[in-house]
Write an enzyme that holds these catalytic residues in place. Structure first.
Site, PDB file in Angstrom:
ATOM      1  N   THR A  19       0.838  -1.201   0.000  1.00  0.00           N
ATOM      2  CA  THR A  19       0.000   0.000   0.000  1.00  0.00           C
ATOM      3  C   THR A  19       0.872   1.250   0.000  1.00  0.00           C
ATOM      4  O   THR A  19       0.589   2.223  -0.713  1.00  0.00           O
ATOM      5  CB  THR A  19      -0.943   0.015   1.224  1.00  0.00           C
ATOM      6  OG1 THR A  19      -1.663  -1.214   1.254  1.00  0.00           O
ATOM      7  CG2 THR A  19      -1.930   1.160   1.144  1.00  0.00           C
ATOM      8  N   LYS A  40      -8.046  -1.747  -5.741  1.00  0.00           N
ATOM      9  CA  LYS A  40      -7.612  -2.925  -4.960  1.00  0.00           C
ATOM     10  C   LYS A  40      -8.767  -3.913  -4.990  1.00  0.00           C
ATOM     11  O   LYS A  40      -9.886  -3.563  -4.597  1.00  0.00           O
ATOM     12  CB  LYS A  40      -7.272  -2.475  -3.534  1.00  0.00           C
ATOM     13  CG  LYS A  40      -7.063  -3.626  -2.564  1.00  0.00           C
ATOM     14  CD  LYS A  40      -5.949  -3.406  -1.580  1.00  0.00           C
ATOM     15  CE  LYS A  40      -5.826  -4.625  -0.676  1.00  0.00           C
ATOM     16  NZ  LYS A  40      -4.491  -4.838  -0.147  1.00  0.00           N
ATOM     17  N   ASP A  53      -6.409   0.425   3.457  1.00  0.00           N
ATOM     18  CA  ASP A  53      -5.624   0.526   2.226  1.00  0.00           C
ATOM     19  C   ASP A  53      -6.289   1.470   1.227  1.00  0.00           C
ATOM     20  O   ASP A  53      -5.635   2.336   0.628  1.00  0.00           O
ATOM     21  CB  ASP A  53      -5.463  -0.865   1.583  1.00  0.00           C
ATOM     22  CG  ASP A  53      -4.427  -1.703   2.311  1.00  0.00           C
ATOM     23  OD1 ASP A  53      -3.943  -1.260   3.369  1.00  0.00           O
ATOM     24  OD2 ASP A  53      -4.113  -2.809   1.826  1.00  0.00           O
ATOM     25  N   GLU A 114      -3.352  -2.184  -6.343  1.00  0.00           N
ATOM     26  CA  GLU A 114      -2.639  -2.965  -5.329  1.00  0.00           C
ATOM     27  C   GLU A 114      -3.253  -4.350  -5.267  1.00  0.00           C
ATOM     28  O   GLU A 114      -4.482  -4.489  -5.233  1.00  0.00           O
ATOM     29  CB  GLU A 114      -2.764  -2.293  -3.950  1.00  0.00           C
ATOM     30  CG  GLU A 114      -2.027  -3.100  -2.881  1.00  0.00           C
ATOM     31  CD  GLU A 114      -2.309  -2.666  -1.429  1.00  0.00           C
ATOM     32  OE1 GLU A 114      -2.907  -1.596  -1.228  1.00  0.00           O
ATOM     33  OE2 GLU A 114      -1.916  -3.417  -0.522  1.00  0.00           O
ATOM     34  N   GLY A 115      -2.430  -5.371  -5.218  1.00  0.00           N
ATOM     35  CA  GLY A 115      -2.927  -6.731  -5.055  1.00  0.00           C
ATOM     36  C   GLY A 115      -3.315  -6.983  -3.603  1.00  0.00           C
ATOM     37  O   GLY A 115      -3.460  -6.066  -2.791  1.00  0.00           O
ATOM     38  N   GLY A 117      -2.046  -9.535  -0.439  1.00  0.00           N
ATOM     39  CA  GLY A 117      -1.017 -10.520  -0.080  1.00  0.00           C
ATOM     40  C   GLY A 117      -0.003 -10.660  -1.206  1.00  0.00           C
ATOM     41  O   GLY A 117       0.474  -9.663  -1.744  1.00  0.00           O
ATOM     42  N   ASN A 174      11.686  -2.380   0.597  1.00  0.00           N
ATOM     43  CA  ASN A 174      11.018  -1.413   1.479  1.00  0.00           C
ATOM     44  C   ASN A 174      10.876  -1.996   2.890  1.00  0.00           C
ATOM     45  O   ASN A 174      10.509  -3.159   3.023  1.00  0.00           O
ATOM     46  CB  ASN A 174       9.632  -1.123   0.887  1.00  0.00           C
ATOM     47  CG  ASN A 174       8.788  -0.299   1.831  1.00  0.00           C
ATOM     48  OD1 ASN A 174       9.026   0.878   1.993  1.00  0.00           O
ATOM     49  ND2 ASN A 174       7.814  -0.917   2.466  1.00  0.00           N
TER      50      ASN A 174
HETATM   51  N1  LIG Z   1       8.414   2.984   3.711  1.00  0.00           N
HETATM   52  C1  LIG Z   1       7.616   2.960   4.800  1.00  0.00           C
HETATM   53  N2  LIG Z   1       7.613   3.996   5.668  1.00  0.00           N
HETATM   54  C2  LIG Z   1       6.810   3.988   6.760  1.00  0.00           C
HETATM   55  N3  LIG Z   1       5.993   2.978   7.082  1.00  0.00           N
HETATM   56  C3  LIG Z   1       5.944   1.919   6.256  1.00  0.00           C
HETATM   57  C4  LIG Z   1       6.754   1.855   5.083  1.00  0.00           C
HETATM   58  N4  LIG Z   1       6.494   0.694   4.447  1.00  0.00           N
HETATM   59  C5  LIG Z   1       5.572   0.062   5.198  1.00  0.00           C
HETATM   60  N5  LIG Z   1       5.247   0.788   6.297  1.00  0.00           N
HETATM   61  C6  LIG Z   1       4.293   0.392   7.344  1.00  0.00           C
HETATM   62  O1  LIG Z   1       4.339  -1.022   7.448  1.00  0.00           O
HETATM   63  C7  LIG Z   1       3.026  -1.549   7.518  1.00  0.00           C
HETATM   64  C8  LIG Z   1       2.771  -2.457   6.330  1.00  0.00           C
HETATM   65  O2  LIG Z   1       2.776  -1.692   5.132  1.00  0.00           O
HETATM   66  P1  LIG Z   1       1.605  -1.807   4.071  1.00  0.00           P
HETATM   67  O3  LIG Z   1       0.287  -1.654   4.734  1.00  0.00           O
HETATM   68  O4  LIG Z   1       1.920  -0.883   2.948  1.00  0.00           O
HETATM   69  O5  LIG Z   1       1.819  -3.343   3.646  1.00  0.00           O
HETATM   70  P2  LIG Z   1       0.962  -4.182   2.626  1.00  0.00           P
HETATM   71  O6  LIG Z   1       1.892  -5.074   1.909  1.00  0.00           O
HETATM   72  O7  LIG Z   1       0.106  -3.274   1.818  1.00  0.00           O
HETATM   73  O8  LIG Z   1       0.038  -5.028   3.605  1.00  0.00           O
HETATM   74  P3  LIG Z   1      -1.289  -5.826   3.233  1.00  0.00           P
HETATM   75  O9  LIG Z   1      -0.841  -7.165   2.766  1.00  0.00           O
HETATM   76  O10 LIG Z   1      -2.028  -5.873   4.558  1.00  0.00           O
HETATM   77  O11 LIG Z   1      -2.044  -5.055   2.188  1.00  0.00           O
HETATM   78  C9  LIG Z   1       2.068  -0.363   7.613  1.00  0.00           C
HETATM   79  O12 LIG Z   1       1.831  -0.076   8.941  1.00  0.00           O
HETATM   80  C10 LIG Z   1       2.852   0.747   6.944  1.00  0.00           C
HETATM   81  O13 LIG Z   1       2.456   1.992   7.412  1.00  0.00           O
HETATM   82 MG   LIG Z   2      -1.942  -3.173   1.672  1.00  0.00          MG
END
Ligand SMILES: Nc1ncnc2c1ncn2[C@@H]1O[C@H](COP(=O)(O)OP(=O)(O)OP(=O)(O)O)[C@@H](O)[C@H]1O
Ligand SMILES: [Mg+2]
Length: 228
Positions: A19, A40, A53, A114-115, A117, A174
């Protein structure tokens, strides 16, 4: 999808930052003056605390899409979408997803999806995230963590993507640390070499302050390799 260019953001798994990366891409494109739609296929875990998201994607893109236009299927439990739907007595319909994504793209200059997982997560018992990504046909961005274990997870994801004919836009590690360790630096090089893919990095960000977000320029390169 015909006409509007787009990117599909997947990852090596859940919570890797899809996300956040999708939001950065959407904001980068919006700052270029583009009308950006976000999408999404399913959001689960609405019962959990924090910004959803679809809300972060909307905030980053400046889009005025409603929740259902961004994410047609939304469920409370933090489960795989096929299970979350079944628990609600439903099944996610691929054709409804394709139509909704097409409708979102139709009103925009670019779309960032966004996918859910990783690529092999089932949206329904017979339709995986990877199938949806292939139906849309947008280049894939794979988000992965920078540390130990990421070579294997990322190469498996790249292999799975290519087996389905997906084009790879980039891998994004990341959050990339300010002072990467030897392992992290080697991961970046090894994934690029063995995975034969461009590897980008995104640092830790203050998500509440979009003005401080760095642009993810790889999505809008104007040379022949630029995906959008
Ligand atoms: N570059 C970043 N800077 C600050 N926080 C981040 C960063 N990358 C991820 N996070 C934090 O890590 C957590 C997971 O990130 P994110 O929600 O984007 O993952 P995701 O892969 O989309 O998860 P999901 O599978 O649930 O959709 C969140 O709390 C997000 O705020
Ligand atoms: Mg996400």
């Amino acid at each position: 999808m015909e006409g509007t260019p787009g990117l599909f953001v997947s990852g090596t798994g859940t919570e890797v930052g899809k996300t956040v990366v999708a939001a950065m891409l959407a904001r980068t494109l919006a700052e270029e003056g583009k009308r950006v739609a976000v999408f999404k296929p399913a959001v689960t875990g609405l019962e959990e605390e924090g910004e959803t998201d679809h809300a972060l994607l909307r905030r980053a893109s400046g889009s005025s899409q409603g929740d259902t236009e961004i994410a047609p299927y939304r469920y409370q439990p933090p489960a795989s979408p096929h299970l979350a739907a079944a628990l609600a007595g439903e099944e996610i319909e691929p054709e409804r997803l394709r139509q909704a994504a097409r409708a979102a793209a139709a009103n925009a200059d670019a779309i960032v999806c966004e996918g859910v997982g990783g690529l092999l997560v089932p949206l329904s018992p017979t339709y995986l995230v990877r199938d949806f990504a292939a139906d849309l046909g947008y280049p894939l961005v794979i988000v992965a963590s920078p540390g130990l274990g990421t070579i294997n997870h990322t190469l498996l994801t790249l292999e799975s993507a290519r087996a389905a004919g997906l084009e790879i836009a980039a891998v994004v590690l990341n959050p990339w640390p300010e002072q990467p360790s030897e392992i992290e630096r080697d991961n970046r090089e090894t994934v690029a070499e063995l995975g034969e893919a461009p590897v980008e990095v995104l640092p830790q960000l203050d998500l509440s302050r979009p003005g401080t977000w760095p642009p993810l320029q790889f999505c809008c390169r104007r040379d022949e390799n630029g995906p959008i």
